[in-house]
Design a protein around this motif. Sequence first.
Motif, PDB file in Angstrom:
ATOM      1  N   ALA A  37     -33.236  17.769   3.899  1.00 39.04           N
ATOM      2  CA  ALA A  37     -32.966  16.341   3.676  1.00 39.04           C
ATOM      3  C   ALA A  37     -31.606  16.127   3.035  1.00 39.04           C
ATOM      4  O   ALA A  37     -30.928  15.124   3.307  1.00 39.04           O
ATOM      5  CB  ALA A  37     -34.065  15.736   2.799  1.00 39.04           C
ATOM      6  N   PHE A  38     -31.191  17.058   2.152  1.00 41.30           N
ATOM      7  CA  PHE A  38     -29.922  16.933   1.430  1.00 41.30           C
ATOM      8  C   PHE A  38     -29.170  18.263   1.513  1.00 41.30           C
ATOM      9  O   PHE A  38     -29.621  19.259   0.953  1.00 41.30           O
ATOM     10  CB  PHE A  38     -30.164  16.565  -0.040  1.00 41.30           C
ATOM     11  CG  PHE A  38     -30.890  15.249  -0.224  1.00 41.30           C
ATOM     12  CD1 PHE A  38     -30.204  14.047  -0.197  1.00 41.30           C
ATOM     13  CD2 PHE A  38     -32.270  15.230  -0.418  1.00 41.30           C
ATOM     14  CE1 PHE A  38     -30.866  12.837  -0.371  1.00 41.30           C
ATOM     15  CE2 PHE A  38     -32.945  14.028  -0.590  1.00 41.30           C
ATOM     16  CZ  PHE A  38     -32.245  12.828  -0.559  1.00 41.30           C
ATOM     17  N   LYS A  61     -22.616   8.043   0.468  1.00 39.39           N
ATOM     18  CA  LYS A  61     -21.861   7.099   1.302  1.00 39.39           C
ATOM     19  C   LYS A  61     -22.410   7.056   2.719  1.00 39.39           C
ATOM     20  O   LYS A  61     -22.323   6.028   3.391  1.00 39.39           O
ATOM     21  CB  LYS A  61     -20.382   7.494   1.340  1.00 39.39           C
ATOM     22  CG  LYS A  61     -19.638   7.284   0.031  1.00 39.39           C
ATOM     23  CD  LYS A  61     -18.147   7.443   0.208  1.00 39.39           C
ATOM     24  CE  LYS A  61     -17.768   8.845   0.646  1.00 39.39           C
ATOM     25  NZ  LYS A  61     -16.295   9.034   0.698  1.00 39.39           N
ATOM     26  N   ASN A  62     -22.961   8.159   3.181  1.00 35.77           N
ATOM     27  CA  ASN A  62     -23.368   8.266   4.580  1.00 35.77           C
ATOM     28  C   ASN A  62     -24.876   8.428   4.764  1.00 35.77           C
ATOM     29  O   ASN A  62     -25.328   8.770   5.849  1.00 35.77           O
ATOM     30  CB  ASN A  62     -22.652   9.460   5.229  1.00 35.77           C
ATOM     31  CG  ASN A  62     -21.136   9.346   5.133  1.00 35.77           C
ATOM     32  OD1 ASN A  62     -20.585   8.277   5.401  1.00 35.77           O
ATOM     33  ND2 ASN A  62     -20.482  10.427   4.747  1.00 35.77           N
ATOM     34  N   ILE A  63     -25.633   8.206   3.691  1.00 32.51           N
ATOM     35  CA  ILE A  63     -27.085   8.336   3.796  1.00 32.51           C
ATOM     36  C   ILE A  63     -27.692   6.952   3.978  1.00 32.51           C
ATOM     37  O   ILE A  63     -27.514   6.076   3.130  1.00 32.51           O
ATOM     38  CB  ILE A  63     -27.682   9.019   2.544  1.00 32.51           C
ATOM     39  CG1 ILE A  63     -27.196  10.465   2.443  1.00 32.51           C
ATOM     40  CG2 ILE A  63     -29.207   8.985   2.594  1.00 32.51           C
ATOM     41  CD1 ILE A  63     -27.752  11.215   1.249  1.00 32.51           C
ATOM     42  N   GLY A  64     -28.398   6.760   5.053  1.00 35.00           N
ATOM     43  CA  GLY A  64     -29.045   5.487   5.310  1.00 35.00           C
ATOM     44  C   GLY A  64     -30.395   5.381   4.632  1.00 35.00           C
ATOM     45  O   GLY A  64     -30.964   6.373   4.172  1.00 35.00           O
ATOM     46  N   SER A  65     -30.930   4.165   4.589  1.00 34.76           N
ATOM     47  CA  SER A  65     -32.210   3.938   3.923  1.00 34.76           C
ATOM     48  C   SER A  65     -33.352   4.661   4.626  1.00 34.76           C
ATOM     49  O   SER A  65     -34.311   5.101   3.986  1.00 34.76           O
ATOM     50  CB  SER A  65     -32.507   2.436   3.862  1.00 34.76           C
ATOM     51  OG  SER A  65     -32.507   1.881   5.163  1.00 34.76           O
ATOM     52  N   ASN A  66     -33.251   4.816   5.949  1.00 32.39           N
ATOM     53  CA  ASN A  66     -34.308   5.517   6.685  1.00 32.39           C
ATOM     54  C   ASN A  66     -34.397   6.984   6.276  1.00 32.39           C
ATOM     55  O   ASN A  66     -35.482   7.557   6.177  1.00 32.39           O
ATOM     56  CB  ASN A  66     -34.069   5.409   8.196  1.00 32.39           C
ATOM     57  CG  ASN A  66     -34.267   4.002   8.711  1.00 32.39           C
ATOM     58  OD1 ASN A  66     -34.992   3.220   8.103  1.00 32.39           O
ATOM     59  ND2 ASN A  66     -33.629   3.676   9.814  1.00 32.39           N
ATOM     60  N   ALA A  67     -33.235   7.590   6.030  1.00 31.45           N
ATOM     61  CA  ALA A  67     -33.207   9.009   5.667  1.00 31.45           C
ATOM     62  C   ALA A  67     -33.789   9.248   4.277  1.00 31.45           C
ATOM     63  O   ALA A  67     -34.348  10.313   3.994  1.00 31.45           O
ATOM     64  CB  ALA A  67     -31.783   9.541   5.746  1.00 31.45           C
ATOM     65  N   THR A  68     -33.632   8.264   3.385  1.00 33.55           N
ATOM     66  CA  THR A  68     -34.094   8.445   2.010  1.00 33.55           C
ATOM     67  C   THR A  68     -35.487   7.888   1.771  1.00 33.55           C
ATOM     68  O   THR A  68     -36.083   8.154   0.724  1.00 33.55           O
ATOM     69  CB  THR A  68     -33.114   7.777   1.024  1.00 33.55           C
ATOM     70  OG1 THR A  68     -33.030   6.374   1.339  1.00 33.55           O
ATOM     71  CG2 THR A  68     -31.744   8.407   1.106  1.00 33.55           C
TER      72      THR A  68
END
Length: 483
Positions: free
Chosen positions: A397-398, A410-417
């Motif tokens: 994930a990270f 900066k490049n992580i969207g809400s869906n990914a988190t």
Amino acid sequence: MEMMVRSVWLFVFPLLVISIRWIYRWRNPKCKGTLPPGSMGLPLLGETLSLLVTAKSIDIHPFFKERMSRYGPLFKTSVAGRSIVISADPDFNSFLFQQEGKLVEVWYMDSFAKLLRQDTTAASGYVHKYLRHLVLNHFGVETLKHRLLPQLECAINQRLQEWAKQPEVQLKDQTAAMIFEFTAKHMLSYEPEKSSDTIALNLSNFLEGLMAFPLRVPGTAFYRCKKRQQKVIQVISKLVEERMNSGEGGRINKTDFLDQIVEDMRTESFLTKEFATHVLFGILLASFETVSSTIALAIKYLSDHPSLLQQLTEEHEQILNKKRRDCNPGLEDGLEWEDYKSMHFTHNVINESLRLANVAPGILRRVIKDIHVNGYIIPQGWAIMVVPAALQLNPEAFEDPLTFNPSRWKNIGSNATAKNFMAFGGGNRTCAGAEFSKVLMAIFLHVLVTKYRWKKVKGGDVVRAPTLGFANGFTISVLEKEA
């Protein structure tokens, strides 16, 4: 002699058989299907000692990491006499948080339940909605915008001025005291400088006693925790009683959290004096324990990464320069909501600190109906522990998860988190004070980097036991910047 040996054997043999059967049943709990893999450990003790081992790393605690490697993201164990399934499966966790009141309910470790009165804090849906609304009304975005933000900035300015006059400060403890005093004043109109009761000291490092066996035996962590809790409860109970007895004309300006609770006691039957006291205790504890640890961790990483500190400082100096150019009378030094929203790199620093901190070792739910997952069954009555660290430090994930890298946000969207970042819980129990916590951290960083500089004196090495801490504390020296 032979008769004596035979008599002893007749006594010992049945006892041995019973013991073997008891141990077998402990290690192989009854289930209508197949339990997740794992070990129940020793009878009664379970695997508690392994969970409480201090690990000298920011990484996932070895208790979880070793078992995840051996059994996968879902495994069974026993902690403090309780049968528990540990989950590091993001999809299952997401499903779980949507099943509250259907398949699971809120639950706390026995130590936590006895300290916070699980019968009152594990409240019904209606009570939870009431308390959530109350917290949002006093600590939510609208209150932050129009009232709390300038008050927070003033309180933080005053505290950092005091720190600059001292040769050194224990960062986590002093930050916790600062946050406590602000929230206690806002909630209860509590003024520690006018009181002989040291609530903040009694609540300091309180979480350390919550992951222990709930034994009221002198010398144990839980016993010490219980004694400190009793002192705090007495102070809060006295404040509640005084407010209840003040009557209609007791206070001219009825604005704080406790005023609202006392007023609602007339119409809400669940709002007893005891309930109000324990709710206030729980909210006060939640308000500062995790945030103070996260702030201390952020300062540690900024100290270790001068380039990131410089980037953060430049962002806040740009905010001040813009305010000076706009020449708003009386607002040159005071932050506004728009200033807070413009702190993009600061928000990244806060998210990254929250991701690495994982202050709460787990989020707990109790199974109220058998749960079928991946071919396994989690029986009714068992507990489930969701482990945020297993998600937030997951390399899938990270990337490079143990590295402090605010720019990753900066490049992580809400869906990914959505399924992998649980700093403030999950589902409809997400912390109502989340925005307040982030605003507090942002303002603290703003005041610190624009008006002060600091250097580490000693400590700062991260440990997990399993809650986040610092080996030998974390002491810094704070100095005012030259004008």
